[in-house]
Write an enzyme that holds these catalytic residues in place. Structure first.
Site, short mmCIF file in Angstrom:
data_model
loop_
_atom_site.label_atom_id
_atom_site.label_comp_id
_atom_site.label_asym_id
_atom_site.label_seq_id
_atom_site.Cartn_x
_atom_site.Cartn_y
_atom_site.Cartn_z
N LYS A 15 -8.60 -6.10 6.24
CA LYS A 15 -8.12 -6.96 5.06
C LYS A 15 -8.34 -8.44 5.63
O LYS A 15 -7.49 -8.89 6.27
CB LYS A 15 -6.78 -6.71 4.60
CG LYS A 15 -6.21 -7.50 3.49
CD LYS A 15 -5.07 -6.94 2.98
CE LYS A 15 -4.52 -7.82 1.84
NZ LYS A 15 -3.39 -7.14 1.48
N LYS A 71 -11.80 -4.94 2.78
CA LYS A 71 -11.28 -5.66 1.61
C LYS A 71 -11.62 -7.30 2.25
O LYS A 71 -10.92 -7.55 3.26
CB LYS A 71 -9.85 -5.45 1.38
CG LYS A 71 -9.49 -6.40 0.19
CD LYS A 71 -8.24 -6.15 -0.20
CE LYS A 71 -7.56 -7.16 -1.40
NZ LYS A 71 -6.05 -6.99 -1.47
#
Length: 326
Positions: free
Chosen positions: A194, A247
């Site tokens: 992330k 992500k």
């Protein structure tokens, strides 16, 4: 005799193109996000995300019925509480907004896969994903609260726990907490990779989760780093993750590819809010063909190695897939 290959032979009709297509996007690849808020009779559009809404628990049924009718197999639930405090206690409350939403979803559609986002940032008054002491996000003390949150979500009926906090050791702490509470068969979808991305702005508006001081660069990853992504993912695999998420998706397809090549767990790409908002804004101005661009982006993520795609385009993509994408 011509000395070159005629690659165009396999592009001459829609039927031929479909037969030789290497990457196939299917509705069963899609995960749809849900933003659930306190209150009653709430269905309010998020200004920076056209077509995405805040729902109160009592208004979930209409949205869920549409998703199920479209064949979308899974939702991820993001909660927006009305009360916040320093330790995000509403995140692990048995009557928290996510817990109540999960119970309602499973009542209405028991076969729908419900994923619970497991983080503290929406629930803390400082907006960070862990405990803060003297302006520092404290790692180890945050793990206990994250594990408590995961257990409460599993107890409410969540099929998959999706921790998004990026604290070191979060998968191990949550796996241990779930196992000790009797949820050893509840999978963990780790936000393993992330990045500290500029593409999250609309989400932070929707989830009311912007940090109140500083930023999240001490725990989310530097967008310039690729090898670090593999180290992060390797730690999560070792600690017990069942699925791995990358992500954002659009600017990180190379990372999706690298993670796919390195690990044999299912890979999830998160087509994030800023990516969605850019497409919507350009489409509203007539600058792009929305359907064509969305399907190309999602297919690109699948081609890069994603098995599943969490996307705000889920409903539109499902409709377009019914009609074919050629």
């Amino acid at each position: 005799m011509n000395s070159f290959r005629r690659h165009r032979r396999l592009r001459q009709s829609g039927a031929i193109r479909s037969m030789v297509r290497e990457t196939r996007l299917d509705v069963t690849d899609l995960i749809a996000p849900l933003f659930v808020v306190e209150g009653e009779n709430v269905r309010e559009e998020v200004p920076s995300m056209p077509g995405v809404f805040h729902f109160s628990v009592d208004r979930l049924e209409e949205e869920l019925s549409e998703l199920v009718d479209l064949g979308i197999p899974a939702v991820i639930v993001f909660g927006v509480p009305s009360k916040k405090d320093a330790v995000g206690s509403e995140a692990y409350s048995e009557q928290g907004i996510v817990q109540r939403a999960v119970r309602r979803i499973k009542e209405l559609h028991p076969d729908l896969c419900v994923i619970a986002d497991t983080c503290l940032c929406q629930y803390t008054d400082h907006g960070h994903c862990g405990v803060v002491k003297d302006g520092v996000i404290v790692n180890d003390e945050s793990l206990e609260l994250l594990a408590r949150t995961a257990v409460s979500q599993a107890r409410a009926g969540a099929d998959i726990i999706a921790p998004s906090n990026m604290m070191d050791g979060f998968v191990r702490a949550i796996r241990q907490g779930l196992d000790e509470a009797g949820f050893e068969y509840t999978p963990i979808l780790s936000y393993a990779v992330k990045y500290a991305s500029s593409f999250y702005g609309p989400f932070r508006e929707a989830a009311h989760s912007a940090p109140q001081f500083g930023d999240r660069r001490s725990y989310q990853m530097d967008p310039a780093n690729a090898r670090e992504a593999l180290r992060e993912a390797a730690s999560d695999v070792e600690e017990g993750a069942d699925l791995l998420m990358v992500k954002p998706g659009l600017a990180y397809m190379d990372i999706i590819c690298r993670v796919r090549e390195r690990f044999d767990l299912p890979i999830v790409a998160y087509n994030v809010s800023g990516e969605y908002a850019m497409v919507k804004a350009a489409a509203e101005r007539g600058w792009i063909d929305e359907r064509g661009v969305v399907m190309e982006l999602l297919t690109g993520m699948k081609r890069a190695g994603a098995d599943l795609i969490l996307t705000y385009h889920a409903k539109d993509a499902a409709r377009w897939l019914r009609g074919g994408i050629d």
